[in-house]
Motif scaffolding. Structure first.
Motif, PDB file in Angstrom:
ATOM      1  N   ASP A 102       0.493  -0.936   0.123  1.00 22.75           N
ATOM      2  CA  ASP A 102      -0.173  -0.051   0.310  1.00 22.75           C
ATOM      3  C   ASP A 102       1.057   0.862   0.041  1.00 22.75           C
ATOM      4  N   GLU A 103       1.601   1.134   0.879  1.00 26.24           N
ATOM      5  CA  GLU A 103       2.543   2.653   1.073  1.00 26.24           C
ATOM      6  C   GLU A 103       3.295   2.565  -0.175  1.00 26.24           C
ATOM      7  N   LEU A 104       4.308   1.634  -0.796  1.00 23.78           N
ATOM      8  CA  LEU A 104       5.396   1.474  -1.298  1.00 23.78           C
ATOM      9  C   LEU A 104       5.128   1.602  -2.602  1.00 23.78           C
ATOM     10  N   GLY A 105       3.957   0.806  -2.915  1.00 24.30           N
ATOM     11  CA  GLY A 105       3.820   0.789  -4.096  1.00 24.30           C
ATOM     12  C   GLY A 105       3.597  -0.933  -4.867  1.00 24.30           C
ATOM     13  N   GLY A 106       4.207  -1.709  -4.181  1.00 22.48           N
ATOM     14  CA  GLY A 106       4.391  -2.515  -4.603  1.00 22.48           C
ATOM     15  C   GLY A 106       6.109  -3.456  -3.786  1.00 22.48           C
ATOM     16  N   LEU A 107       6.297  -4.227  -4.193  1.00 22.82           N
ATOM     17  CA  LEU A 107       7.395  -4.887  -3.068  1.00 22.82           C
ATOM     18  C   LEU A 107       8.433  -6.436  -4.283  1.00 22.82           C
ATOM     19  N   ASP A 108       9.354  -5.535  -3.863  1.00 21.74           N
ATOM     20  CA  ASP A 108      10.470  -6.278  -5.250  1.00 21.74           C
ATOM     21  C   ASP A 108      11.642  -7.153  -4.431  1.00 21.74           C
ATOM     22  N   LEU A 109      11.906  -7.001  -2.651  1.00 21.40           N
ATOM     23  CA  LEU A 109      12.958  -6.890  -2.452  1.00 21.40           C
ATOM     24  C   LEU A 109      12.360  -7.262  -0.722  1.00 21.40           C
ATOM     25  N   PHE A 110      13.104  -9.066   0.052  1.00 22.62           N
ATOM     26  CA  PHE A 110      12.348  -9.369   1.662  1.00 22.62           C
ATOM     27  C   PHE A 110      13.457 -10.134   2.007  1.00 22.62           C
ATOM     28  N   VAL A 111      13.417  -9.728   2.944  1.00 24.78           N
ATOM     29  CA  VAL A 111      14.803 -10.077   3.778  1.00 24.78           C
ATOM     30  C   VAL A 111      13.814 -10.691   5.200  1.00 24.78           C
ATOM     31  N   ASN A 112      13.701 -11.603   4.736  1.00 25.34           N
ATOM     32  CA  ASN A 112      14.164 -13.286   6.817  1.00 25.34           C
ATOM     33  C   ASN A 112      14.468 -12.926   7.352  1.00 25.34           C
ATOM     34  N   ASN A 113      15.368 -12.014   8.168  1.00 23.08           N
ATOM     35  CA  ASN A 113      16.466 -12.197   9.147  1.00 23.08           C
ATOM     36  C   ASN A 113      16.218 -12.165  10.765  1.00 23.08           C
ATOM     37  N   ALA A 114      14.413 -12.134  10.940  1.00 22.83           N
ATOM     38  CA  ALA A 114      14.941 -11.909  12.389  1.00 22.83           C
ATOM     39  C   ALA A 114      14.506 -13.334  13.267  1.00 22.83           C
ATOM     40  N   GLY A 115      15.863 -13.370  14.157  1.00 17.32           N
ATOM     41  CA  GLY A 115      15.894 -14.120  15.590  1.00 17.32           C
ATOM     42  C   GLY A 115      15.938 -14.035  16.201  1.00 17.32           C
ATOM     43  N   ILE A 116      16.247 -15.226  16.808  1.00 20.42           N
ATOM     44  CA  ILE A 116      17.048 -16.100  17.989  1.00 20.42           C
ATOM     45  C   ILE A 116      17.724 -16.469  18.513  1.00 20.42           C
ATOM     46  N   THR A 117      18.168 -16.325  19.683  1.00 19.92           N
ATOM     47  CA  THR A 117      18.974 -17.929  19.931  1.00 19.92           C
ATOM     48  C   THR A 117      18.293 -17.980  21.168  1.00 19.92           C
ATOM     49  N   ARG A 118      18.883 -19.699  21.914  1.00 20.33           N
ATOM     50  CA  ARG A 118      18.165 -20.140  23.636  1.00 20.33           C
ATOM     51  C   ARG A 118      18.920 -21.329  23.489  1.00 20.33           C
ATOM     52  N   ASP A 119      20.863 -21.102  23.646  1.00 20.82           N
ATOM     53  CA  ASP A 119      21.269 -22.447  23.404  1.00 20.82           C
ATOM     54  C   ASP A 119      21.821 -22.522  24.941  1.00 20.82           C
ATOM     55  N   ALA A 120      21.811 -23.813  25.104  1.00 23.54           N
ATOM     56  CA  ALA A 120      20.992 -24.600  25.928  1.00 23.54           C
ATOM     57  C   ALA A 120      22.427 -26.213  25.537  1.00 23.54           C
ATOM     58  N   SER A 121      22.996 -27.065  26.448  1.00 26.39           N
ATOM     59  CA  SER A 121      23.489 -28.598  25.981  1.00 26.39           C
ATOM     60  C   SER A 121      22.177 -29.415  25.727  1.00 26.39           C
TER      61      SER A 121
END
Ligand code: NAD
Length: 245
Positions: free
Chosen positions: A77-96
């Protein structure tokens, strides 16, 4: 900077800080209009203001189907289209394995796999109509070599590679490319949680003998987002200073 991505419309998830913010800034530097999405909407808005050049900050939990669909609708709506999408969100929950809870396993799998899949599905629906687009997914060297203490994260990041290749094959003939990057040790708030000793021990195993900076991951993403990589899909680029090659 160059107008490599002039006029392109982009969404980056998990973009309030760290690698996602660096990717958002680099895409904007090269001429793209960028939506920075993050679980923390206030920080996403502050980061967008810091980037300037029309960047927009939006709250979005990538694990929530309706929030991801709304994010893509709003960008269109706001930009008039979509050319690029980057799936970057991430988390860690480290443990043995001895100590990791089912909740820690599920949280990491859900953010990286369901989150990436929801973004991929919503973005590709718009891009295949336009017969053009580039999607970049953040995997990790952890998904290639496996890291002790990260059975959940390594599985999730290896899963991102399989998802990238399957989607690349589905979408190639629609003009939509899907690629992944596998960062090694990068200096961000995520890795600031490591003890200085663990950080230094890992750094010593890197052929280039240093951790990477977020902007060095962003460079690979700009390449995959641009026409410079026009014949690449389903590729996985390692950005790791030679670690795990
Ligand atoms: P970071 O923790 O600094 O930033 C991650 C951002 O994602 C945060 O702003 C957080 O609020 C957001 N986020 C978390 N859960 C979310 C959700 N459900 N919905 C929306 N946003 C959410 O992490 P980073 O180091 O910048 O990592 C970015 C990406 O790169 C991640 O996918 C990470 O796994 C990957 N990666 C990082 C490294 C590294 O060494 N830092 C190495 C390999 C891969």
């Amino acid at each position: 900077m160059s107008g490599l991505l002039e006029g392109r419309r982009a969404i980056v998830t998990g973009a309030a800080q760290g690698i996602g913010l660096a990717i958002g800034a680099a895409l904007a530097d090269h001429g793209a209009r960028v939506v920075l999405a993050d679980l923390d909407g206030n920080r996403a808005e502050a980061s967008a203001e810091a980037i300037g050049r029309g960047a927009i900050g939006v709250g979005c939990d990538v694990t929530d189907e309706s929030e991801v669909n709304r994010l893509v609708d709003r960008a269109v709506d706001e930009l008039g289209g979509l050319d690029l999408f980057v799936n970057n969100a991430g988390i860690t929950r480290d443990a043995s394995l001895k100590k990791m809870s089912v909740a820690d396993f599920d949280a990491v799998i859900t953010v990286h796999l369901r989150g990436t899949w929801l973004g991929l599905r919503a973005a590709s629906a718009v891009m295949r109509e336009a017969k053009s687009g580039s999607i970049v997914n953040l995997s990790s060297m952890s998904g290639k070599v496996g890291n002790p203490g990260q059975t959940n994260y390594s599985a999730a990041k290896a899963g991102v590679v399989g998802m990238t290749k399957a989607a690349a094959k589905e979408l190639a003939h629609h003009g939509v490319r899907v690629n992944a990057v596998q960062p090694g040790l990068i200096r961000t708030p995520m890795t600031a949680a490591m003890t200085p000793e663990a950080f230094a021990t890992t750094e010593a195993t890197i052929p280039m003998r240093r951790a990477g900076e977020p902007g060095e991951v962003a460079g690979a993403v700009v390449f995959l987002a641009s026409h410079l990589s026009s014949y690449m899909t389903g590729a996985v680029l390692e950005v790791a200073g030679g670690r795990g090659m």
